[in-house]
Design an enzyme around this catalytic site. Sequence first.
Site, mmCIF file in Angstrom:
data_model
loop_
_atom_site.group_PDB
_atom_site.id
_atom_site.type_symbol
_atom_site.label_atom_id
_atom_site.label_comp_id
_atom_site.label_asym_id
_atom_site.label_seq_id
_atom_site.Cartn_x
_atom_site.Cartn_y
_atom_site.Cartn_z
ATOM 1 N N CYS A 2 -28.630 22.286 -27.979
ATOM 2 C CA CYS A 2 -28.218 21.653 -26.739
ATOM 3 C C CYS A 2 -28.475 20.151 -26.816
ATOM 4 C CB CYS A 2 -28.997 22.243 -25.566
ATOM 5 S SG CYS A 2 -28.931 24.044 -25.493
ATOM 6 N N ILE A 53 -26.551 30.351 -26.555
ATOM 7 C CA ILE A 53 -26.743 31.140 -27.770
ATOM 8 C C ILE A 53 -27.474 32.443 -27.448
ATOM 9 C CG2 ILE A 53 -27.762 31.190 -30.084
ATOM 10 C CD1 ILE A 53 -25.528 29.159 -29.872
#
Length: 618
Positions: A2, A53
């Site tokens: 991220c 994820i």
Amino acid sequence: MCGIYGAIGPYSSEEVEAKLKLTQFRGPDFYGYKAINLPNGRKLSLAHNRLSILDLDQRSHQPFTYNEGGITVVYNGEIYNYNTIKNKLVSAGYKFKTTSDTEVICAAYLEYGYSCVKKFNGMFAFVIYDQEKQILFGSRDRLGQKPFYYSITEGGFEFASQLSSIQLYNKGLSISKRAIREYLSWGVIPDTLSIFNEVEKLRAGHYFVYSITSGDFEVEPFWDIDVSGKSKFSGSYLDAKQELEEILTDAVKIRLVADVPVGVFLSGGVDSSLVAALATKTTNDKIQTFSVKFSEKGFDESVYAQEVANHIQTDHHIINCNPKEGIDLIENFTSFYDEPFSDSSAIPSMLLAKYTRKHVTVALSGDGGDESFLGYHRYNWVTYLTKIYGLPKFLRLFGAGVLNLAPNYRLKIISETIKNKSLNEAYLSTMFNTNPSWMEPNNSTSEFEELKYLFHKNKNVYERVSDFDIKTYLNWDINTKVDRATMAYSLEARAPLMDYRVVDFARSLPTDFKFLKGNQKRILKDILYAHAPKEIFDRPKAGFTMPFKEWFKKDLKDFILSELNENELAIIPGIDVEEVSKMIDQHMKGTWNRYSLIWKLLVLKQWLKNNGKGITIK
């Protein structure tokens, strides 16, 4: 994977959102923002771009608040052993509302305090706001796989995954002359420096504590390489091979855990082939593998990658790289590498990531094997240097003088290398440009803490250069390259060979388990050969490089001469424009391979042109 951002400062919610949008490619799935009013009347802004994820549900969006508001975190990365930690925390009475590793970080901080980072096996950069203690606690993983920039001003603190987020709306920045000098020498800007004097990088394997009330900032290490050399493996070679394979198998297995599709970068070399082979052994799913193909002779290893893929039965994809696509990536390079960075393999890495992302969201890589297991060509060069520095000084210098008279530029480079006072300095010169003919001669490496891993006598030279490369080349270069290249296309890269258990184990092994009579990465190869035929790998190591030497003289010649004419070179501080122009001409005529210099200057010039307007250089 991220992008994170945070600030105690004057920025509005609209400005914070704009800062995060600059790096939205790091996490396009969700943008999160939280403003927290502090007791002293100031505001803490925390923001996050999410690439989902694990636990794709919105309950795991960030900024993430735990313990009824007492703990809030923004986090980039993966904690691969989070389920093991979570089970222990559940036994201790902690409750969890998500299946993400983000929540585990918060609970682990409450249970273990600052020592929580020692329990995390992963790649990470995070910041926790502790409301009760009125502190920010943050950390960066052991090997620096995840980036972390920060800036401390009077009464303020700002941090981000990428420098551009801090740069936007910040009127107090100046470009660092020292950072430019170091970049011209190393090809990267070493930690803890950044291109701006007012912004630093947090060292890998460190955590920090920032007091919101006093403004005090403290940094402490939580992991390091054993410089003493006292941690030694006592078993046999077979014992070591068995134990290493068990560690590697688990390192691969835990990196296959995801709620999205996972693949493997497969170059056809030892490291990526081993990762791919172990991946096929640890899952019932068909593994997808990806490689890059160049048409230029000597650069295309895709045929070997295909052989490996055929043997281990993966679903293999080959991506073609051509000069036109290379130009497109070059022209947009500084949008993703938002400070100067000159590893030319970033271009094929970006291309590989771009096309891999069309099939998977996570890709395992073989990065880290060369540094820990002595795989680079330069480790063979250390063998020759050891013999040369065993000669009387007058013979060594005489030999250097003779080599310098040769017309071949490679022999001239060797001549300059062996003129150094010691073997350590000779090795350092292979990593650090000391050519005084085209740049300011006042460069110094004396201020870098990382030199302690090279300049000591507790280990043999192979172990010292390996330690040094882990702390410098792997951290400053390889991890920066992979993070930016993959994040540019919202792809998460995971490196099993950078599992700290693998690195620690490799550091404990006798040198001849890794490098014996020219057999580099000996133990990794022997593990691999149980999964794939030795004949596939019986060839010289090629490396993941671009055919820039030829492209710059042919397909990209006009582009280079336009971008690096004397007027364009004049905007770069600290170089001799006339001398550099001569060196570029040498490359175009084929008398000296100067492609690395050309690429280094091209990247720096582009960055200065795109970012340097109106900013003081000091």
